[in-house]
Design an enzyme around this catalytic site. Structure first.
Site, short mmCIF file in Angstrom:
data_model
loop_
_atom_site.label_atom_id
_atom_site.label_comp_id
_atom_site.label_asym_id
_atom_site.label_seq_id
_atom_site.Cartn_x
_atom_site.Cartn_y
_atom_site.Cartn_z
CB CYS A 1 -3.67 -12.21 18.65
SG CYS A 1 -4.82 -10.85 18.47
CB CYS B 1 -7.34 -9.07 22.63
SG CYS B 1 -6.69 -8.83 20.97
CE LYS C 1 -8.23 -0.74 2.27
NZ LYS C 1 -8.22 -0.66 0.83
CG HIS D 1 -9.37 -11.29 18.87
ND1 HIS D 1 -8.01 -11.17 18.70
CD2 HIS D 1 -9.86 -11.93 17.78
CE1 HIS D 1 -7.69 -11.72 17.55
NE2 HIS D 1 -8.77 -12.18 16.97
CG HIS E 1 -0.29 -0.20 2.50
ND1 HIS E 1 0.63 0.68 2.99
CD2 HIS E 1 -0.36 -1.21 3.41
CE1 HIS E 1 1.08 0.26 4.16
NE2 HIS E 1 0.51 -0.90 4.43
CG HIS F 1 4.26 -1.47 1.92
ND1 HIS F 1 3.03 -2.04 1.74
CD2 HIS F 1 4.68 -1.85 3.14
CE1 HIS F 1 2.72 -2.75 2.81
NE2 HIS F 1 3.70 -2.65 3.68
CB CYS G 1 -4.58 -12.31 22.40
SG CYS G 1 -6.11 -12.53 21.45
CE LYS H 1 -3.57 5.53 12.48
NZ LYS H 1 -3.22 4.78 13.69
ZN ZN Z 1 -6.53 -10.85 20.02
#
Ligand code: ZN
Length: 704
Positions: free
Chosen positions: A140, A161, A321, A164, A18, A21, A137, A318
């Protein structure tokens, strides 16, 4: 031989390329081209960081091996670098480094062994075995540091988390540690004695206060049982090196550290130390941990670590999406000349600060600075040379007997006035460029554009051309402009290689500005009589209305903002992986494609076809309808929906609707709602329109 080694971070191979990079690569590419232009043998590294649990899991989900998974992501990076002229074929990077290369494996093992045999400045073993305890987590599959979890509301409860929203587990496992705590004094001495080591100054201060605050030892391995996709710890295959320890080492293994074959191809001895370009979010790894590892291994420290800012949207938010304000690489590629993008990136981001990127501002800059500015100056100069001077560079000299005439026409008879201005601009340009202040450097170059423009406007060559006695005056004006353009082609080459080459060609010059050292430019070296080339616009004007409407249309048509990720199934799966705690991901990674959900996430939502058996208004509520809905269960569901302003009870009776069946029951106005009816919502008041079916479907059928 004078050499220079520049690196971008290597990007974690769990997200597609993106803007973040692209930007760092453009900066590194510009620096690399500038070095080469000045006769310095340069080496430019970019690449991907390919190990770790996240890659392992993404591969598993996509039904690929980890190597296949990283090959897949790398193919996108290579496509991107080719499209934007950053690959080797276009004079860009010298290596696309991959941490799955066997020479990396070897080099890293050597690096580990050296550290494992080393003593810290305080006389302790640099690496020791211990137990890592932390908040873990499970979804994760990673430990969370303090800034990666939500602190509990009640003391004593576990944190949750951030990704999550689930409680974390306190986990302890065996780990190798790097004794970072013994390196604080050595690091502080480094920042003191080499103030240029971390740039810009504000970042150096941050790093120094972090180190002065005391350093904790770092866990540098994971049990093989937890993470197998990685490089084993030498002499202890039950452990895998932690991914970022291993990844940072790529900067030396890429050029041959610990591998003789690779040393011959690139040259560790020849090129090290490097200049590391990083996003400010990964500065700590490069400016604290990495030099500490190198100190322990007895390897020379990097030349410098330079941290750049992040790209925000035109309103300073920022990019994400969700907000729909990201910049898509395929849109950039489709509508914008690469040199325009390069110019914009370097012109708009003031060194060390965040920059703002929008398609509209990119079009505006391209049109004002490039098409109307430099492009117009070159085409008017060369067109006049073609028209008034038979397409040959005229003499820059005004003979003695014509000086008075020239003066009368308002032309400065002293050529050194313009020459001096351009020479000063060169000094300023190179100074600022070498301080990574590209924006300032470009301002200096555009001051030349403005100065020469004014010279032409004041001299009015089109009037001079009508007077045969002013032929030499006219020639001198056009010569000065052409010579200034030659200088600009050289200065700007690292920033805009294609446009500079084209300008060079149109000036009738041979070879390329790629090999002309700007420091060696001398005013007047453009030869009289040089036949100029065919004049073409170097920067065609961009049609803002047309381009913006096309961009907006395609964004609308695709519903979500399209990215390369959409083009290939499976991409979203790996893109949705949260980055590991300490990767080379830039901040922009975090807002890249991560707002996609995985199919598994969607599967968590149980959508069922229901039929409205009864409906009534809820007392004292204008908005709520109370319905009984049959979704094929023994008892119909009682559901409340905020649609009463638009749907009378009789209007929904007998209708087929879509129900979120596994939503946690909640109470509204004293009634329990056992699910949620799905409706579109539009207009300013959010008018609901119930989702329904035009074909017959049985109650309880599941939507997927
Ligand atoms: Zn997590």
């Amino acid at each position: 031989m004078n050499t220079f080694y520049v690196t971008t971070p290597i990007y974690y191979a769990n997200s597609l390329p993106h803007l973040g990079h692209l930007y760092t690569m453009i900066v590194a590419d510009t620096i690399a081209r500038a070095k080469k232009q000045r006769g310095i043998e340069r080496y430019f590294l970019t690449g991907t960081d390919e190990h770790g649990i996240n890659i392992e899991r993404a591969a598993e989900k996509a039904g690929r091996t980890p190597k296949e998974q990283t090959d897949y992501v790398v193919s996108y990076f290579k496509k991107m670098t080719a499209e934007f002229g950053l690959d080797t074929a276009h004079g860009g990077y010298d290596i696309f480094m991959r941490t799955t290369e066997p020479f990396h494996y070897q080099g890293v093992s050597e690096f580990w062994r050296r550290i494992a045999n080393a003593k810290t400045p305080k006389g302790n073993d640099a690496i020791y075995k211990g137990h890592y305890e932390g908040w873990f987590c499970a979804p994760c599959a990673e430990y969370k540091t303090e800034d990666e979890y939500q602190k509990p509301k009640n003391p004593g409860d576990p944190p949750t988390c951030l990704i999550h929203d689930t409680p974390l587990d306190r986990v302890s496992e065996e780990s190798y540690f790097f004794r970072l705590s013994d390196y604080d004094q050595a690091l502080l001495a480094l920042y003191e004695t080499q103030p240029e080591f971390v740039r810009p100054e504000s970042r150096r201060n941050e790093v120094m206060s972090f180190v002065a605050g005391g350093l904790q030892d770092l866990s540098v391995s994971r049990p093989r049982a937890s993470v197998s996709w990685g490089i084993p710890v030498p002499n202890d295959p039950t452990h895998t090196m932690y991914v970022w320890f291993e990844a940072l080492t790529n900067y030396i293994t890429a050029i041959g550290f610990g591998n003789e074959e690779r040393e011959k191809v690139a040259g560790f001895e020849k090129y090290w130390p490097a200049l590391h370009l990083v996003g400010k979010d990964i500065l700590r790894f490069h400016a604290v941990y990495w030099p500490a590892f190198l100190l322990a291994a007895g390897v020379e420290l990097p030349r410098a670590v330079v941290a750049h800012g992040m790209w925000l949207d035109p309103n300073g938010r920022k990019m994400s999406k969700t907000l729909g304000n990201t910049i898509e690489l395929d849109v950039l590629d489709r509508y914008f000349p690469t040199d325009g993008i390069r110019y914009f990136c370097l012109r708009e981001m003031v060194f060390g600060q965040d920059g703002r990127f929008g398609y509209e501002s990119l079009i505006d800059r391209t049109n004002s600075d490039l098409a109307s500015g430099l492009g117009n100056l070159s085409s008017r100069t060369l067109t006049m040379i073609a028209r008034y001077c038979e397409g040959q560079i005229p003499s820059g000299q005004i003979p003695e007997d014509k000086l008075l005439l020239a003066k009368r026409a308002g032309v400065d008879t002293d050529e050194t006035t313009v020459a001096g201005f351009v020479e000063n601009a060169r000094v300023l340009f190179l100074q600022q460029f070498d301080l990574f202040a590209f924006s300032r450097a470009l301002e200096a170059a555009w001051a030349v554009v403005a100065r020469i423009d004014k010279m032409i406007t004041d001299a009015k060559p089109w009037d001079l051309a009508k007077d045969e006695t002013q032929k030499q005056t006219l020639g001198a004006v056009l010569y000065r402009s052409a010579e200034a353009l030659r200088w600009l082609a050289v200065l700007l080459f690292p920033v805009m290689p294609a446009a500079s080459n084209e300008l060079w060609r149109q000036l009738g010059l041979s070879a390329s500005p790629a090999t002309v050292d700007p420091a060696g430019l001398k005013w007047g070296e453009l030869k009289e009589g040089t036949a100029t080339g065919e004049v073409k616009p170097i920067f065609p004007r961009l049609d803002k209305t047309k381009i913006m409407s096309e961009i907006n249309e395609s964004a609308k048509a695709s519903g979500v903002h399209a990215t390369e990720a959409d083009a290939v199934s499976g991409a979203a799966t790996q893109a949705a992986e949260p980055p590991p705690p300490m990767t080379h991901a830039t901040e922009a990674d975090a807002v890249g494609v991560t707002s996609f959900i995985e199919i598994g996430d969607f599967a968590k939502v149980e959508l069922r076809v229901g039929e409205v058996l009864s409906a009534e208004r809820v007392p004292k509520s204008d908005k709520l309808l109370l319905m009984k809905i049959d979704i094929g269960e023994p008892t119909p569901r009682q559901v409340l929906a905020g649609i009463a302003e638009y749907y009378a009870p009789e209007k929904v009776l007998g209708r087929k609707v879509v129900l979120v069946a596994n939503l946690k029951p909640r109470k509204l106005r004293g009634f329990e709602s056992q699910g949620m009816v799905v409706a579109a919502s539009f207009g300013e008041e959010g008018r609901p329109v119930l989702a329904t079916f035009t074909e017959d479907v049985p109650n309880g059928a599941r939507l997927k």
